[in-house]
Write a protein that holds these residues in place. Sequence first.
Motif, PDB file in Angstrom:
ATOM      1  N   GLN A 335      63.539  20.306  43.682  1.00 56.84           N
ATOM      2  CA  GLN A 335      62.993  19.857  45.037  1.00 56.84           C
ATOM      3  C   GLN A 335      61.876  20.814  45.765  1.00 56.84           C
ATOM      4  OE1 GLN A 335      64.263  16.764  46.340  1.00 56.84           O
ATOM      5  NE2 GLN A 335      62.540  16.604  47.403  1.00 56.84           N
ATOM      6  N   LEU A 336      60.301  20.907  45.887  1.00 53.73           N
ATOM      7  CA  LEU A 336      59.152  21.877  46.193  1.00 53.73           C
ATOM      8  C   LEU A 336      59.875  22.107  47.743  1.00 53.73           C
ATOM      9  CD1 LEU A 336      56.879  21.474  43.735  1.00 53.73           C
ATOM     10  CD2 LEU A 336      58.096  23.956  43.959  1.00 53.73           C
ATOM     11  N   VAL A 337      59.458  23.058  48.210  1.00 52.18           N
ATOM     12  CA  VAL A 337      59.222  23.350  49.908  1.00 52.18           C
ATOM     13  C   VAL A 337      58.258  23.129  50.535  1.00 52.18           C
ATOM     14  CG1 VAL A 337      59.617  24.846  51.958  1.00 52.18           C
ATOM     15  CG2 VAL A 337      61.879  24.347  50.125  1.00 52.18           C
ATOM     16  N   PRO A 338      57.796  22.281  50.710  1.00 51.21           N
ATOM     17  CA  PRO A 338      56.447  21.831  51.601  1.00 51.21           C
ATOM     18  C   PRO A 338      55.679  23.160  51.814  1.00 51.21           C
ATOM     19  CG  PRO A 338      57.840  19.892  52.155  1.00 51.21           C
ATOM     20  CD  PRO A 338      59.025  21.574  51.808  1.00 51.21           C
ATOM     21  N   VAL A 339      54.357  22.756  51.373  1.00 53.98           N
ATOM     22  CA  VAL A 339      53.136  24.007  52.125  1.00 53.98           C
ATOM     23  C   VAL A 339      52.057  23.158  51.975  1.00 53.98           C
ATOM     24  CG1 VAL A 339      51.838  26.657  51.447  1.00 53.98           C
ATOM     25  CG2 VAL A 339      54.396  25.470  50.564  1.00 53.98           C
ATOM     26  N   VAL A 340      51.590  22.851  52.840  1.00 55.94           N
ATOM     27  CA  VAL A 340      50.583  22.336  53.271  1.00 55.94           C
ATOM     28  C   VAL A 340      49.361  23.666  53.981  1.00 55.94           C
ATOM     29  CG1 VAL A 340      49.047  20.243  55.196  1.00 55.94           C
ATOM     30  CG2 VAL A 340      51.275  20.238  53.917  1.00 55.94           C
ATOM     31  N   ASP A 341      48.319  23.290  52.868  1.00 51.45           N
ATOM     32  CA  ASP A 341      47.066  24.770  53.338  1.00 51.45           C
ATOM     33  C   ASP A 341      45.884  23.375  53.909  1.00 51.45           C
ATOM     34  OD1 ASP A 341      45.174  26.383  53.444  1.00 51.45           O
ATOM     35  OD2 ASP A 341      45.914  28.030  51.753  1.00 51.45           O
ATOM     36  N   ILE A 342      45.659  23.686  55.245  1.00 56.91           N
ATOM     37  CA  ILE A 342      44.933  22.864  56.671  1.00 56.91           C
ATOM     38  C   ILE A 342      43.218  23.835  55.649  1.00 56.91           C
ATOM     39  CG2 ILE A 342      43.538  21.791  58.363  1.00 56.91           C
ATOM     40  CD1 ILE A 342      46.491  22.716  59.460  1.00 56.91           C
ATOM     41  N   SER A 343      43.553  24.511  55.327  1.00 58.86           N
ATOM     42  CA  SER A 343      41.840  25.424  55.036  1.00 58.86           C
ATOM     43  C   SER A 343      40.898  24.147  53.554  1.00 58.86           C
ATOM     44  CB  SER A 343      41.777  25.901  54.612  1.00 58.86           C
ATOM     45  OG  SER A 343      42.306  26.443  53.265  1.00 58.86           O
ATOM     46  N   GLN A 344      42.791  24.197  52.836  1.00 59.37           N
ATOM     47  CA  GLN A 344      42.138  23.473  50.889  1.00 59.37           C
ATOM     48  C   GLN A 344      41.641  21.670  51.186  1.00 59.37           C
ATOM     49  OE1 GLN A 344      46.140  23.931  49.119  1.00 59.37           O
ATOM     50  NE2 GLN A 344      44.880  26.165  48.345  1.00 59.37           N
ATOM     51  N   LEU A 345      43.047  21.458  53.026  1.00 61.87           N
ATOM     52  CA  LEU A 345      42.672  19.693  53.125  1.00 61.87           C
ATOM     53  C   LEU A 345      41.430  19.563  53.140  1.00 61.87           C
ATOM     54  CD1 LEU A 345      45.544  18.393  54.156  1.00 61.87           C
ATOM     55  CD2 LEU A 345      45.082  18.001  52.099  1.00 61.87           C
ATOM     56  N   LEU A 346      40.532  20.528  54.284  1.00 60.81           N
ATOM     57  CA  LEU A 346      39.481  20.614  54.436  1.00 60.81           C
ATOM     58  C   LEU A 346      38.339  20.371  53.034  1.00 60.81           C
ATOM     59  CD1 LEU A 346      39.350  22.184  57.737  1.00 60.81           C
ATOM     60  CD2 LEU A 346      39.444  20.105  57.353  1.00 60.81           C
ATOM     61  N   VAL A 347      38.523  21.688  52.424  1.00 62.40           N
ATOM     62  CA  VAL A 347      37.477  22.230  51.572  1.00 62.40           C
ATOM     63  C   VAL A 347      38.369  19.735  50.064  1.00 62.40           C
ATOM     64  CG1 VAL A 347      37.493  22.890  49.179  1.00 62.40           C
ATOM     65  CG2 VAL A 347      37.882  24.198  51.137  1.00 62.40           C
ATOM     66  N   LEU A 348      39.019  20.041  50.393  1.00 56.49           N
ATOM     67  CA  LEU A 348      39.199  18.041  49.481  1.00 56.49           C
ATOM     68  C   LEU A 348      38.437  17.419  49.855  1.00 56.49           C
ATOM     69  CD1 LEU A 348      40.562  17.038  46.895  1.00 56.49           C
ATOM     70  CD2 LEU A 348      42.491  16.831  48.750  1.00 56.49           C
ATOM     71  N   PHE A 349      38.488  17.198  51.047  1.00 55.29           N
ATOM     72  CA  PHE A 349      37.431  16.258  52.017  1.00 55.29           C
ATOM     73  C   PHE A 349      36.168  16.869  51.985  1.00 55.29           C
ATOM     74  CE2 PHE A 349      35.976  14.657  56.330  1.00 55.29           C
ATOM     75  CZ  PHE A 349      36.579  13.512  55.939  1.00 55.29           C
ATOM     76  N   PHE A 350      36.038  17.742  52.223  1.00 60.14           N
ATOM     77  CA  PHE A 350      34.632  18.128  52.429  1.00 60.14           C
ATOM     78  C   PHE A 350      33.667  17.718  50.571  1.00 60.14           C
ATOM     79  CE2 PHE A 350      35.350  19.845  56.477  1.00 60.14           C
ATOM     80  CZ  PHE A 350      33.764  19.062  56.884  1.00 60.14           C
ATOM     81  N   PHE A 351      34.698  17.997  49.775  1.00 57.31           N
ATOM     82  CA  PHE A 351      34.041  17.522  48.274  1.00 57.31           C
ATOM     83  C   PHE A 351      33.855  16.237  47.625  1.00 57.31           C
ATOM     84  CE2 PHE A 351      33.567  22.558  47.998  1.00 57.31           C
ATOM     85  CZ  PHE A 351      32.887  22.360  47.536  1.00 57.31           C
ATOM     86  N   THR A 352      34.634  15.226  48.651  1.00 54.60           N
ATOM     87  CA  THR A 352      35.179  14.538  48.236  1.00 54.60           C
ATOM     88  C   THR A 352      34.220  12.576  49.032  1.00 54.60           C
ATOM     89  OG1 THR A 352      37.694  13.693  48.899  1.00 54.60           O
ATOM     90  CG2 THR A 352      37.188  14.485  46.429  1.00 54.60           C
ATOM     91  N   VAL A 353      34.651  13.533  49.940  1.00 55.64           N
ATOM     92  CA  VAL A 353      34.372  12.609  51.285  1.00 55.64           C
ATOM     93  C   VAL A 353      32.911  12.293  51.280  1.00 55.64           C
ATOM     94  CG1 VAL A 353      34.554  11.118  53.764  1.00 55.64           C
ATOM     95  CG2 VAL A 353      36.698  12.168  52.025  1.00 55.64           C
ATOM     96  N   VAL A 354      32.731  13.670  52.182  1.00 54.33           N
ATOM     97  CA  VAL A 354      30.984  13.836  52.171  1.00 54.33           C
ATOM     98  C   VAL A 354      30.099  13.604  50.922  1.00 54.33           C
ATOM     99  CG1 VAL A 354      29.098  15.859  52.532  1.00 54.33           C
ATOM    100  CG2 VAL A 354      32.128  15.387  54.158  1.00 54.33           C
ATOM    101  N   PRO A 355      30.891  13.581  49.594  1.00 51.82           N
ATOM    102  CA  PRO A 355      29.716  13.583  48.667  1.00 51.82           C
ATOM    103  C   PRO A 355      29.316  12.268  48.598  1.00 51.82           C
ATOM    104  CG  PRO A 355      31.449  15.331  47.666  1.00 51.82           C
ATOM    105  CD  PRO A 355      31.402  14.608  49.083  1.00 51.82           C
ATOM    106  N   TYR A 356      30.296  11.406  48.283  1.00 57.66           N
ATOM    107  CA  TYR A 356      30.643  10.003  48.787  1.00 57.66           C
ATOM    108  C   TYR A 356      29.964   9.085  49.485  1.00 57.66           C
ATOM    109  CZ  TYR A 356      32.140   4.877  48.431  1.00 57.66           C
ATOM    110  OH  TYR A 356      31.907   3.643  47.908  1.00 57.66           O
ATOM    111  N   ILE A 357      29.976   9.821  50.950  1.00 60.06           N
ATOM    112  CA  ILE A 357      29.102   9.370  51.516  1.00 60.06           C
ATOM    113  C   ILE A 357      27.950   9.257  51.931  1.00 60.06           C
ATOM    114  CG2 ILE A 357      28.592   8.500  54.295  1.00 60.06           C
ATOM    115  CD1 ILE A 357      31.710   8.988  55.118  1.00 60.06           C
TER     116      ILE A 357
END
Lengths: 378, 97
Positions: A335-357
């Motif tokens: 059972q992994l201990v959660p790690v959330v890197d906000i910068s990685q999520l932002l990068v994921l957002f900008f690389f998926t949502v922005v190109p789609y729009i």
Amino acid sequence: MITTRERHRNILDFALSSLGRRAGRNLSLLTMYCLLIFVLASLLFFVSALKREAARLLEDAPDLVVQRLVAGRQDLIPENYGAGIAAIRGVAHVEPRLWGYYFDSWNGANYTVIASDKPTVKDGIAAIGSGVARSRKIHAGELFPLRSPGTEPLLLEVGAIFPGTSDLMAADLIILTPSDFHTLFNFPQGKFTDLAVTVTNRKELPMVAAKIAALYADSRPILKSEIQRTYQSIFDWRGGMILLVLLSAVLSFIIFAWDRATGLSAEERKEIGILKSIGWDTSDVLLLKFWEGCAISLPAFLCGVIAAYCHVFFFSAPFFSPVLKGWSILYPQFQLVPVVDISQLLVLFFFTVVPYITATIIPNWRTATMDPDAAMRS
Amino acid sequence: MRSSSRFLMTILMGVSVVTLLPLHAEYRQRMSLHPENRPPQALAALKLTDLCLATEARHTRHPSLADRHSPFQEHPAALDFFPSGSLILPHAPTHTP
């Protein structure tokens, strides 16, 4: 006078009803988009959590491990190497280690067997990982027979089973006394698997390693920093698993965005033409397409990220485990201990949502700037 | 209720949940440092060097300690045939073999 807020709300209402008219197509688009984000976000979470676990594990790792190589393969290291290394200035302690692998012909699993002189184990009593207990279906206090080169199997009593929370470190471990280890493998006396070296000043580690390599030409010193680098490279984006998933996900996204960007259907062009002919501005049409893009991509991103978090941290990444498991009979149920890197999520957002729009708006902008009559007839 | 209101509320809920994820992660990380959740002392004393991710081959069970020849150990022209060998790479190149 309609306020800007009300204008956006009206256009959003229209965008949602417009999407609803092609519900089947847009739902399949949303599902696919959501799956793509889910795979990428799961990978990000999985890798970040494993990196953290590796960093935690390596806090206790030896400063330096010295192995002996014969013909490119690891061989047993004689006791006198330890004495020679202990005499090097800066070396605080040398601990000879006995460890190896045991293939269990009963179930085909491989175990890591480690000798320890700590009071957890006694002669005839071993401590085992929960993975070993699961695969052999044994409990604390029961006997655990292991085949040894002698005529009689080595009978060990299970003194303790490590909790499932330490599976990522110890699922396949069998810890026994040095004496039992020698009996189990008919291991030669005066030889060890490797040496764990503690150095007084960490800054001197490379120098101590160089001295060891100069003193024993057949030795292979492994620095703690090298072990850390190994784990960085395993979980690096260039690593096998990461590259594999990343490439397939990025390729699917490119195909997906390309499909959106290369043109509109006749029905969509006709709709834009009608809107322009009844008085919509180009900016209104672009705003409509922007909200249509948002109505698909934002729920897909949010659902994908939340599902990925649950997949990795609540359900132990069941989609990734078959990939890592390979032919392993014994697989840790960690059972992994959660790690959330906000910068990685932002990068994921900008690389998926922005190109789609963007891919949604650009072809519509081309049609929206055309004459309404031409747009309807094209 | 207007469909835009329903949509915006759904997005707001989703954003709230995503915003809570780092907080949940932080909480679970703090919980993992609690003595009850830490690995047993007996394991820490072993000075382990590798995560137990794949147990099928020694170069994927102990990638940091296995020599670079171990994936090709079977015979002189052997290839690495373990599935996990294609995912867990050997240790980073250093001055040592």
